[in-house]
Design a protein around this motif. Sequence first.
Motif, PDB file in Angstrom:
ATOM      1  N   GLY A 220       0.791  -1.221   0.000  1.00 44.26           N
ATOM      2  CA  GLY A 220       0.000   0.000   0.000  1.00 44.26           C
ATOM      3  C   GLY A 220       0.822   1.268   0.000  1.00 44.26           C
ATOM      4  O   GLY A 220       0.272   2.363  -0.033  1.00 44.26           O
ATOM      5  N   ARG A 221       2.161   1.129   0.039  1.00 41.99           N
ATOM      6  CA  ARG A 221       3.017   2.316   0.053  1.00 41.99           C
ATOM      7  C   ARG A 221       3.793   2.422  -1.246  1.00 41.99           C
ATOM      8  O   ARG A 221       4.142   1.407  -1.866  1.00 41.99           O
ATOM      9  CB  ARG A 221       4.014   2.240   1.208  1.00 41.99           C
ATOM     10  N   LEU A 222       4.058   3.633  -1.640  1.00 45.28           N
ATOM     11  CA  LEU A 222       4.814   3.869  -2.858  1.00 45.28           C
ATOM     12  C   LEU A 222       6.301   3.761  -2.527  1.00 45.28           C
ATOM     13  O   LEU A 222       6.818   4.524  -1.715  1.00 45.28           O
ATOM     14  CB  LEU A 222       4.475   5.273  -3.379  1.00 45.28           C
ATOM     15  N   CYS A 223       6.984   2.768  -3.153  1.00 48.31           N
ATOM     16  CA  CYS A 223       8.407   2.580  -2.845  1.00 48.31           C
ATOM     17  C   CYS A 223       9.266   3.477  -3.714  1.00 48.31           C
ATOM     18  O   CYS A 223      10.309   3.979  -3.286  1.00 48.31           O
ATOM     19  CB  CYS A 223       8.815   1.136  -3.078  1.00 48.31           C
ATOM     20  N   VAL A 224       8.856   3.623  -4.987  1.00 51.68           N
ATOM     21  CA  VAL A 224       9.684   4.393  -5.895  1.00 51.68           C
ATOM     22  C   VAL A 224       8.815   4.969  -6.998  1.00 51.68           C
ATOM     23  O   VAL A 224       7.767   4.399  -7.321  1.00 51.68           O
ATOM     24  CB  VAL A 224      10.820   3.496  -6.455  1.00 51.68           C
ATOM     25  N   ILE A 225       9.191   6.115  -7.524  1.00 50.37           N
ATOM     26  CA  ILE A 225       8.442   6.697  -8.637  1.00 50.37           C
ATOM     27  C   ILE A 225       9.426   7.456  -9.523  1.00 50.37           C
ATOM     28  O   ILE A 225      10.363   8.092  -9.012  1.00 50.37           O
ATOM     29  CB  ILE A 225       7.308   7.618  -8.119  1.00 50.37           C
ATOM     30  N   GLY A 397      13.751  13.914 -16.453  1.00 50.06           N
ATOM     31  CA  GLY A 397      14.988  13.239 -16.100  1.00 50.06           C
ATOM     32  C   GLY A 397      15.441  13.368 -14.663  1.00 50.06           C
ATOM     33  O   GLY A 397      15.477  12.376 -13.945  1.00 50.06           O
ATOM     34  N   PRO A 398      15.738  14.567 -14.183  1.00 53.42           N
ATOM     35  CA  PRO A 398      16.367  14.651 -12.868  1.00 53.42           C
ATOM     36  C   PRO A 398      15.398  14.388 -11.724  1.00 53.42           C
ATOM     37  O   PRO A 398      15.813  14.443 -10.573  1.00 53.42           O
ATOM     38  CB  PRO A 398      16.882  16.088 -12.822  1.00 53.42           C
ATOM     39  N   GLU A 399      14.147  14.114 -12.040  1.00 57.13           N
ATOM     40  CA  GLU A 399      13.177  14.140 -10.951  1.00 57.13           C
ATOM     41  C   GLU A 399      12.921  12.768 -10.334  1.00 57.13           C
ATOM     42  O   GLU A 399      12.112  12.650  -9.421  1.00 57.13           O
ATOM     43  CB  GLU A 399      11.945  14.829 -11.510  1.00 57.13           C
ATOM     44  N   ALA A 400      13.673  11.757 -10.811  1.00 54.08           N
ATOM     45  CA  ALA A 400      13.478  10.420 -10.239  1.00 54.08           C
ATOM     46  C   ALA A 400      13.642  10.518  -8.735  1.00 54.08           C
ATOM     47  O   ALA A 400      14.642  11.022  -8.252  1.00 54.08           O
ATOM     48  CB  ALA A 400      14.502   9.468 -10.817  1.00 54.08           C
ATOM     49  N   GLN A 401      12.686  10.113  -8.030  1.00 55.52           N
ATOM     50  CA  GLN A 401      12.705  10.392  -6.606  1.00 55.52           C
ATOM     51  C   GLN A 401      12.128   9.229  -5.819  1.00 55.52           C
ATOM     52  O   GLN A 401      11.444   8.375  -6.345  1.00 55.52           O
ATOM     53  CB  GLN A 401      11.854  11.632  -6.327  1.00 55.52           C
ATOM     54  N   LYS A 402      12.414   9.277  -4.580  1.00 50.30           N
ATOM     55  CA  LYS A 402      11.770   8.359  -3.661  1.00 50.30           C
ATOM     56  C   LYS A 402      10.790   9.164  -2.836  1.00 50.30           C
ATOM     57  O   LYS A 402      11.092  10.294  -2.466  1.00 50.30           O
ATOM     58  CB  LYS A 402      12.807   7.714  -2.745  1.00 50.30           C
ATOM     59  N   PRO A 403       9.621   8.622  -2.574  1.00 56.47           N
ATOM     60  CA  PRO A 403       8.656   9.394  -1.788  1.00 56.47           C
ATOM     61  C   PRO A 403       9.178   9.611  -0.377  1.00 56.47           C
ATOM     62  O   PRO A 403       9.943   8.791   0.138  1.00 56.47           O
ATOM     63  CB  PRO A 403       7.412   8.520  -1.782  1.00 56.47           C
ATOM     64  N   PRO A 404       8.774  10.712   0.220  1.00 55.62           N
ATOM     65  CA  PRO A 404       9.335  11.058   1.532  1.00 55.62           C
ATOM     66  C   PRO A 404       9.034   9.998   2.589  1.00 55.62           C
ATOM     67  O   PRO A 404       9.792   9.883   3.555  1.00 55.62           O
ATOM     68  CB  PRO A 404       8.646  12.374   1.879  1.00 55.62           C
ATOM     69  N   SER A 405       7.957   9.244   2.396  1.00 55.63           N
ATOM     70  CA  SER A 405       7.591   8.274   3.427  1.00 55.63           C
ATOM     71  C   SER A 405       8.565   7.100   3.475  1.00 55.63           C
ATOM     72  O   SER A 405       8.577   6.354   4.423  1.00 55.63           O
ATOM     73  CB  SER A 405       6.186   7.747   3.171  1.00 55.63           C
ATOM     74  N   GLN A 406       9.310   6.895   2.395  1.00 50.14           N
ATOM     75  CA  GLN A 406      10.185   5.722   2.378  1.00 50.14           C
ATOM     76  C   GLN A 406      11.532   6.037   2.973  1.00 50.14           C
ATOM     77  O   GLN A 406      12.277   6.808   2.410  1.00 50.14           O
ATOM     78  CB  GLN A 406      10.356   5.234   0.945  1.00 50.14           C
TER      79      GLN A 406
END
Lengths: 406, 549
Positions: A220-225, A397-406
């Motif tokens: 239920g949590r977003l690991c990567v986007i 491109g540069p915006e590959a990120q991990k959500p703050p919750s992870q």
Amino acid sequence: MLPSTTDSVVQTARLTKVFRDFWRRPKVRAVDQLDFEVRRGEVFGLLGPNGSGKSTTIKILLGLLFPTSGSVRILGRPPRDVRVKARLGFLPEESYLYPYLNAPETLDFFGRLSGLSRHERRRRVGALIEMVGLSAARNRPLREYSKGMARRIGLAQALINDPELLLLDEPTTGLDPIGAREVKDLILELKSRGKTILLCSHLLAHAEDVCDRIGILYGGRLCVIGPVSDLLAKQQLTQITLPSLPPASFDRVRAVLDEVAEPGSVTVGHPVDRLETYFLRVIEEARQVRPETGGAGAGRFEPSLFRKLEPASPAEVIERLTQAAPEPSPAAPEPEAAPAEPAAPAPSRFLERLVMPHEPPPAKRPEAPEPVEPPAGACAPERRSVIDRLVKKPSPGPEAQKPPSQ
Amino acid sequence: MKAGARHTIAALTFVGSLLAYVVATAIALILDLPTIARIVGMAATVVALASSLSLLADRHVWTIARNTLAQALRVRVAFVLLATYLVLVPALPFLIKGDGTLRGLLHVVIAYSLIAAGVLLGILTLTLATTTLWTEIRDKQVFLLEAKPFRRWQLLLGKFLGIVLLNAALLAFMGVVTWASVHHRVAQAERAARDIPASSEVERRRAEKRLRDAREQVLTARRSLLPDPPPESDFEDFARGNLESRMRQLQRSDRMPEAAKAAPDEALRREIIRREAMRQLAEEFHKLVNAVPPLYGRRWQFSGITLPRSRDLGLTIRFKFFSSDRKSEDPDHVRWEFGVPNRTKAYRYDDAFMPDEVHEIQVPADAVDRDGVLEVRFYNVEPRRPTLVFSEADSIQALIPAGGFTGNLARGLAIILVEVLFIAVLGLFCSTFLSFPVSPIVALAILLLTFLSGSLNAEFEKGFTFDQNQTSPASQIAEKATRALTKVLHTVLPPFHKYSPSELVSSGEEVSLGLVLDATWSIALLYGGVLMLLGTFIFERREIALASP
């Protein structure tokens, strides 16, 4: 809440869904603090193992489930707003159709519910059936359809209203490799016409082929986007593909490589076909010998069925930026297919220079890490160029990120 | 105007008309203004009907309705039902014997055809209404519907409309079958009468009378009219003459009422005795005017008779009397006289009638005077025979021709449709929050309570008790609770008991347009409407994708 980009079609903020038991005690936290957005004109893949919350998220986006907390906006409105539904197409993970109707009746029924006129329905129903390759089986009731055929008619109903946003839940499940390839091509074609597509899948190869960006859910949590190309690229490795070389030339190249690279880090071999590509080639050859049999045939994309959506014009961007509540572009279908080349009026071009002073970034499209031979019937180069011309968004491109919750 | 705004206005108008009706009825009850209540009721019915029709005319509602219809037709439930009906209707007269006359046969055919139609359609409707929404939720077609640009109330109304259309079509077919079956039997009887040889004149006349009776008493629509109540002055005269002597009797210690014995002062005691005397006298007067001893007579007056233009079509007097000799098995010889003295022609009818049975006599139109008044006199002509008693309120009534059989049958079917329509709403309402098989069970329970509460309430009002002796406090409490519950259910549930189309049509009584409108209002619009609004409210808030609500 996530910072809203001007052109987000789907947006969730701290979306949470808790399933409760009969006594209202929390049982399962199916979606947990989910923040993501899908931007206009992109193909976004929501991936994850079974039970990761993909389907629950889709159900919330459709208003079939209500969030426990957090918020959802689709096309700038709440999910159950009928104005949203008029611009939406949905393919569920299984084809929940009426077994007693045949293909034209099914599409006519959903066309009526979508508010299409009789003339429009007649035009679209026939063309869509042809497009999904069901002409030979059009008069059979759906109860006689195979799973793959039912998927195709399910896809046709999702497209009946020429939607701006498509929610596809496992779109290639149950399809044979040819069908799966056709669906992937269709997704790319729709994208090339400016449609936004959110797809859920656990068939990663399929998602990889079509998605611009993906989000991976677990528990239920977003690991990567982020963009597929960024997430998958092995930045520390370089791949060079050459035609077959005579032994002498090969030795020379190898010597140079051994010189520049660390010892043992260079591997050499023959690239292999992907099984899918190989399979499609075999079937294509067989078709040359023996044409169509019964059941589902080969589908062919019918461009006249889908309006070409203009990417947001700079004028619209300014308008949205200056308005508190962004209003999405009108959903009224245009009478016929739009011209192939978006002809922006002169003032817009002027404004475009004003708000986008930098060079437009290169078109983003899924690029597999290993180059593959384009399969027969897949997106032809000239079609790709249409896609390239249409996609004018800044490179993520540069915006590959991990959500703050992870 | 945008569709959404139009729908909102229609829904608000509908709710407003329901509220207006309820408020106006309450005010009229308090202020005793029945005319105002009737006018407001009619207006509210028309407004509610118009607004609900405008909601039903929505394009999405029709699309869902067509699909529901297709669903029902393709699963062939309707055809099984029609086949059952087609087997049942011709077989009915063989299963249930009438009194051997054509009139009796037609009565049975019509009554049971209509009852069978109501029961079969009721079962079909309950099944369809409780499953159609549930199967779409179970099979998840509703997921696709939810993604299309329309609201859930349209889905619910569409389902309702589909079921109603199916029922209307089936009911029309059943009506045609009943009509054809009745006319086939009449044609058979006519052929039989024609085939009687000229030599047997008596037999031929008898056959013709049977045909005439059937036409005049069953294949017609007659409005029922009760006689004018006996004038108040009659009772006052009777009471004046007897009150003093009755009070004297009651003042004797052995006959004095218990309440009077306990009274603290003389004035109160006298008042209690006076009231008891009046109560007894009223009872006796009632018995006296309704009882006709040998060689006595009884007179009734019917006013407000309006006969159709063709004055030769007379009216019918329907009556039933009891004999004071309960064991008597012989018919009683009586005389009937019809006509207003000095104003109309007078008719006399001497015959013997069995007690405790319903009889009808045709009265020529010229026995009614220009003001629409008919006088009826009855004589118990045989000496040394029992007293004859007209005990019930409707033991004598005038039946006035008001139309033909076909129209009456159609209106009767319309009331059945209204009842079925309520069943459809009930089933759908239950399926908005319950799943199969709970929803049909709950709907069936409510339906049974609806039918039972009407008759049980009537029994309680007649003085029925479970426990005659009321010995234990527990049984008293149980009885009180049952009475209270029955009363509540009777008030809360729709008044199905007020309408019995099969009984009316089969006995040639008029099912008036007013009655159809009344049923439409009180069953379909008021109860159906409220239930539909409630169902929509629940369904709109339901998370459809949850495994169970």
